[in-house]
Design a protein around this motif. Structure first.
Motif, short mmCIF file in Angstrom:
data_model
loop_
_atom_site.label_atom_id
_atom_site.label_comp_id
_atom_site.label_asym_id
_atom_site.label_seq_id
_atom_site.Cartn_x
_atom_site.Cartn_y
_atom_site.Cartn_z
N TYR A 91 -3.16 -3.35 -2.92
CA TYR A 91 -2.79 -1.94 -3.02
C TYR A 91 -1.32 -1.73 -2.63
O TYR A 91 -0.58 -1.01 -3.31
N ALA A 92 -0.91 -2.37 -1.56
CA ALA A 92 0.46 -2.20 -1.08
C ALA A 92 1.46 -2.66 -2.14
O ALA A 92 2.49 -2.02 -2.38
N LEU A 93 1.14 -3.78 -2.79
CA LEU A 93 2.06 -4.30 -3.81
C LEU A 93 2.07 -3.42 -5.06
O LEU A 93 3.13 -3.18 -5.65
N THR A 94 0.88 -2.94 -5.43
CA THR A 94 0.78 -2.14 -6.65
C THR A 94 1.33 -0.73 -6.46
O THR A 94 2.19 -0.27 -7.21
N ALA A 95 0.82 -0.04 -5.44
CA ALA A 95 1.13 1.38 -5.30
C ALA A 95 2.46 1.64 -4.61
O ALA A 95 3.15 2.60 -4.93
N TRP A 96 2.80 0.83 -3.64
CA TRP A 96 4.02 1.10 -2.89
C TRP A 96 5.17 0.17 -3.26
O TRP A 96 6.27 0.29 -2.71
N GLY A 97 4.89 -0.83 -4.09
CA GLY A 97 5.93 -1.78 -4.47
C GLY A 97 6.45 -2.62 -3.31
O GLY A 97 7.61 -3.03 -3.28
N VAL A 98 5.58 -2.87 -2.35
CA VAL A 98 5.96 -3.70 -1.20
C VAL A 98 6.18 -5.14 -1.66
O VAL A 98 5.43 -5.63 -2.51
N PRO A 99 7.19 -5.83 -1.14
CA PRO A 99 7.38 -7.24 -1.50
C PRO A 99 6.24 -8.13 -0.98
O PRO A 99 5.51 -7.70 -0.09
N PRO A 100 6.12 -9.35 -1.52
CA PRO A 100 4.95 -10.18 -1.21
C PRO A 100 4.75 -10.48 0.29
O PRO A 100 3.63 -10.34 0.79
N ILE A 101 5.81 -10.88 1.00
CA ILE A 101 5.60 -11.29 2.40
C ILE A 101 5.15 -10.11 3.26
O ILE A 101 4.13 -10.21 3.95
N PRO A 102 5.86 -8.97 3.22
CA PRO A 102 5.34 -7.82 3.99
C PRO A 102 3.94 -7.42 3.54
O PRO A 102 3.12 -6.98 4.35
N GLY A 103 3.65 -7.60 2.25
CA GLY A 103 2.32 -7.28 1.74
C GLY A 103 1.26 -8.14 2.41
O GLY A 103 0.21 -7.65 2.83
N ILE A 104 1.54 -9.44 2.51
CA ILE A 104 0.59 -10.35 3.16
C ILE A 104 0.46 -9.98 4.64
O ILE A 104 -0.63 -9.99 5.21
N LEU A 105 1.60 -9.63 5.26
CA LEU A 105 1.55 -9.25 6.68
C LEU A 105 0.70 -8.01 6.89
O LEU A 105 -0.06 -7.93 7.85
N LEU A 106 0.82 -7.05 5.95
CA LEU A 106 -0.03 -5.86 6.05
C LEU A 106 -1.51 -6.23 5.99
O LEU A 106 -2.33 -5.73 6.77
N GLY A 156 -12.34 -3.30 -9.27
CA GLY A 156 -11.41 -3.85 -8.30
C GLY A 156 -9.99 -3.46 -8.65
O GLY A 156 -9.76 -2.60 -9.51
N LEU A 157 -9.03 -4.06 -7.98
CA LEU A 157 -7.62 -3.79 -8.29
C LEU A 157 -7.14 -4.81 -9.31
O LEU A 157 -7.25 -6.01 -9.08
N GLN A 158 -6.64 -4.31 -10.43
CA GLN A 158 -6.19 -5.22 -11.49
C GLN A 158 -4.67 -5.16 -11.61
O GLN A 158 -4.05 -4.17 -11.24
N GLY A 159 -4.12 -6.22 -12.14
CA GLY A 159 -2.69 -6.25 -12.44
C GLY A 159 -1.77 -6.06 -11.26
O GLY A 159 -0.76 -5.37 -11.33
N ILE A 160 -2.10 -6.69 -10.16
CA ILE A 160 -1.22 -6.63 -8.98
C ILE A 160 0.07 -7.39 -9.32
O ILE A 160 0.01 -8.55 -9.77
N PRO A 161 1.23 -6.77 -9.13
CA PRO A 161 2.47 -7.46 -9.47
C PRO A 161 2.79 -8.54 -8.42
O PRO A 161 2.59 -8.33 -7.23
N ARG A 162 3.24 -9.70 -8.88
CA ARG A 162 3.55 -10.77 -7.93
C ARG A 162 4.87 -10.51 -7.21
O ARG A 162 5.05 -10.93 -6.08
N GLY A 163 5.77 -9.84 -7.89
CA GLY A 163 7.03 -9.45 -7.26
C GLY A 163 7.99 -10.60 -7.02
O GLY A 163 7.80 -11.72 -7.51
N HIS A 164 9.01 -10.30 -6.24
CA HIS A 164 10.05 -11.29 -5.96
C HIS A 164 10.07 -11.61 -4.49
O HIS A 164 10.08 -10.71 -3.64
#
Lengths: 331, 254
Positions: A91-106, A156-164
């Motif tokens: 959700y964080a990556l999709t909706a808020w555009g959070v980068p991958p590492i902070p996303g994992i930390l969340l 479920g959540l689909q199409g989660i962006p992998r980001g940079h």
């Protein structure tokens, strides 16, 4: 130490003792080399997404083993941490555009908090009651995953962006993604290794071996168990979060109780309370699911049969039996 | 400092209506070995669990050095110098002997919650741990797993671990249970040796051991104190003989 002067010792299989410990260290080194070698070259020999899946589940199983293998607590609700964190990160990556590492930390923070709540309730009881409380609470999490508006319900959540990564490493490139997952796995594995070999880990093992005695030596065993539970939940969450980025979806399967069962299976197959066992166990289960996917739901039968064979024939698991056979005390 | 290290006042506990321990008043004199004996089911181990807080009493008080410890937790009393052993040998089977003892010493370093540190920090305790093992004749076994030690040596390891906490008060639950004659002798000697400078309360079935070690004996029967005093007095008490042998004093004489 001269063993022959002590007939009492000679009677026993010299499992421990300095010789066994030296052999153990040498063998551990071999396993480290094999593991690191595998992680580095695997994407060139196997399908990278498959290896990433292996690594995510391996980390999940290692986190689980910290609890069952090194503290003696059987959680039957670890899917809640794995799946819950996957949803949060997704959700964080999709909706808020959070980068991958902070996303994992969340995701990790979420599963740590959830682990604290579940752990605090469950450690009031022992044995099967402990397992049942974790299962019940995990089912509640599953219900939320199904019902809450942001989770996408059945889909479920689909199409989660992998980001940079760090803003410039494109994770849509398979190899970039792979080495990122490999790094997460290795860091997680090293953290678990360190926890096992820390003063805290010694107390955990004492609790596993004999809880009343640990208590009588002045250890507040409930606090240690809760801390172990939170650590295990957090790392299970990291595994779930990473998996959601790899596959770009978070689904109900991740939070389903079958997932809790699968991680128990992986840990038992590989060797409960061993260092490398859960990795081996996860590889076996994921590989079976992958290569036997052609036979449909028969996969479950094969995995079930494997499990029965394991319990009946090699109860210490693959790595556990190997350690026994080679007479080393930890592998 | 009083001469009484541990005192119970009208101690009692009931399990769902069954009074396992009723109105037990004990006074344990500092620096003595105090044995609690009694037939099976007399409530000896229950009293023990009450004293070490593994059970919470339903009535009465426990005073340790004059402080009311009735509502303390087990880990707390351990930190105040009361350490117990268990009926079945209480070691950590898959840890080595030296690791077993080190666990008792480790708390003092204050690193027990440090999951991010290497356990190498514990190596500073190895020397002392090995000295403790030496005290009970286990030095050569330091690097063996506890599970591989014979029974008598497991008990010795347990005592070494308990001693490492430098307890003021040691509670031993049936220290010679399940032992061969030879081991009983060596554990008896060991207990006498370690009793110097501390107080020991022990539950024991073996009257031979009790007669050799104990300064004072409390006889429990059906959760109540039947008699108390030194061995010579207690062993001649008709009520005790009846409880133990199931015969009255007159019959025994006849």
């Amino acid at each position: 130490m001269n063993v022959t002067t002590h007939p009492e010792i000679a009677e026993f299989d010299a499992l421990s003792g300095p010789a066994g410990q030296t052999r153990g260290r040498a063998l551990q080194a071999v396993f480290w080399v094999l593991l690191i070698g595998f992680v580095l070259v695997a994407p060139f020999m196997l399908y990278p997404v498959f290896v990433m899946q292996l690594l995510c589940f391996a980390l999940f199983a290692c986190a689980f083993n910290l609890l069952i293998g090194f503290t003696g607590l059987l959680s039957f609700g670890h899917a809640a941490f794995f799946g819950g964190a996957a949803y949060i990160t997704g959700y964080a990556l999709t909706a808020w555009g959070v980068p991958p590492i902070p996303g994992i930390l969340l995701g990790a923070v979420f599963s740590a908090a959830l682990g604290y709540v579940v752990g605090a309730l469950a450690i009031r009881r022992q044995g099967i009651y402990f397992a049942m409380i974790t299962l019940a609470l995990a089912q509640i999490v599953y219900f939320f995953a199904l019902q809450l508006p942001f989770t996408g319900g059945e889909n479920g959540l689909q199409g989660i962006p992998r980001g940079h990564l760090l803003g410039f490493i494109d994770l849509n490139q398979t190899l970039n993604m792979y080495y990122f997952v490999a790094a997460v796995f290795m860091v997680g594995f090293l953290i678990i290794y360190r926890i096992i070999h820390s003063p805290f880990g010694q107390v955990l093992q004492a609790i596993r071996e004999n809880e009343p005695r640990a208590l009588s030596l002045g250890y507040n065993t409930d606090r240690y168990k809760l801390m172990a539970f939170v650590l295990s939940a957090t790392l299970a969450g990291v595994a779930g979060s990473t998996k959601s980025i790899v596959f770009q979806f978070a689904s109900l399967t991740d939070a389903h109780w079958q997932m809790s069962g699968e991680v128990i299976l992986m840990t038992l197959l590989g060797g409960l309370g061993t260092i490398f066992g859960p990795v081996v166990g996860a590889f076996i289960v994921v590989a079976l699911q992958q290569f036997l996917s052609g036979i449909g739901s028969w996969v479950q039968v094969v995995i079930g049969a494997t499990f029965i064979a394991c319990v009946l024939l090699f109860r210490r698991g693959v790595v556990g039996e190997l350690a026994r056979w080679l007479k080393v005390d930890s592998l | 400092m009083t001469d009484t290290i541990l005192e119970t006042q009208d101690l009692q506990i009931s399990f769902g209506g069954f009074m396992a321990v009723k109105n037990v008043n004990l006074k344990i004199a500092r620096g003595t070995i105090h044995a609690i004996i009694g037939p099976n089911g007399a409530g000896k181990t229950t009293v023990f669990n009450l004293l070490t807080k593994f059970h919470t009493p339903t009535g009465g008080r426990i005073l340790y050095n004059g402080t009311d410890i009735t509502n303390w937790k087990p880990a707390e009393i351990a930190n105040h110098g009361i350490v117990r052993s268990f009926q079945i040998s209480a070691v950590f089977p898959h840890l080595t002997a030296v690791e077993n003892v080190r666990l008792a010493l480790q708390r003092r370093l204050g690193v027990s919650y440090h999951f991010w540190r290497s356990k190498k920090v514990l190596q500073s305790l190895d020397e002392e741990a090995i000295a403790r093992l030496d005290q009970v004749g286990l030095k050569e076994f330091a690097h063996l797993h506890a599970v591989e030690l014979p029974y008598g040596r497991k008990r010795a390891l347990e005592i070494a671990t308990t001693l490492a906490l430098e307890p003021e008060l040691m509670l031993l639950d049936e220290p010679t249970q399940g032992m061969g004659t030879e081991d009983v002798g060596s554990v008896t000697d060991l207990i006498r040796k370690v009793s110097k400078g501390r107080t020991i309360i022990m539950v024991e079935h073996n009257l031979g051991v009790v007669s050799k070690l104990a300064d004072t004996i409390t006889v429990l029967n059906r959760g109540e104190v039947l008699a108390e005093g030194p061995y010579e007095v207690v062993s001649k008490d008709p009520a005790v003989m009846e409880a133990y042998m199931g015969v009255s004093a007159e019959e025994a004489e006849a």
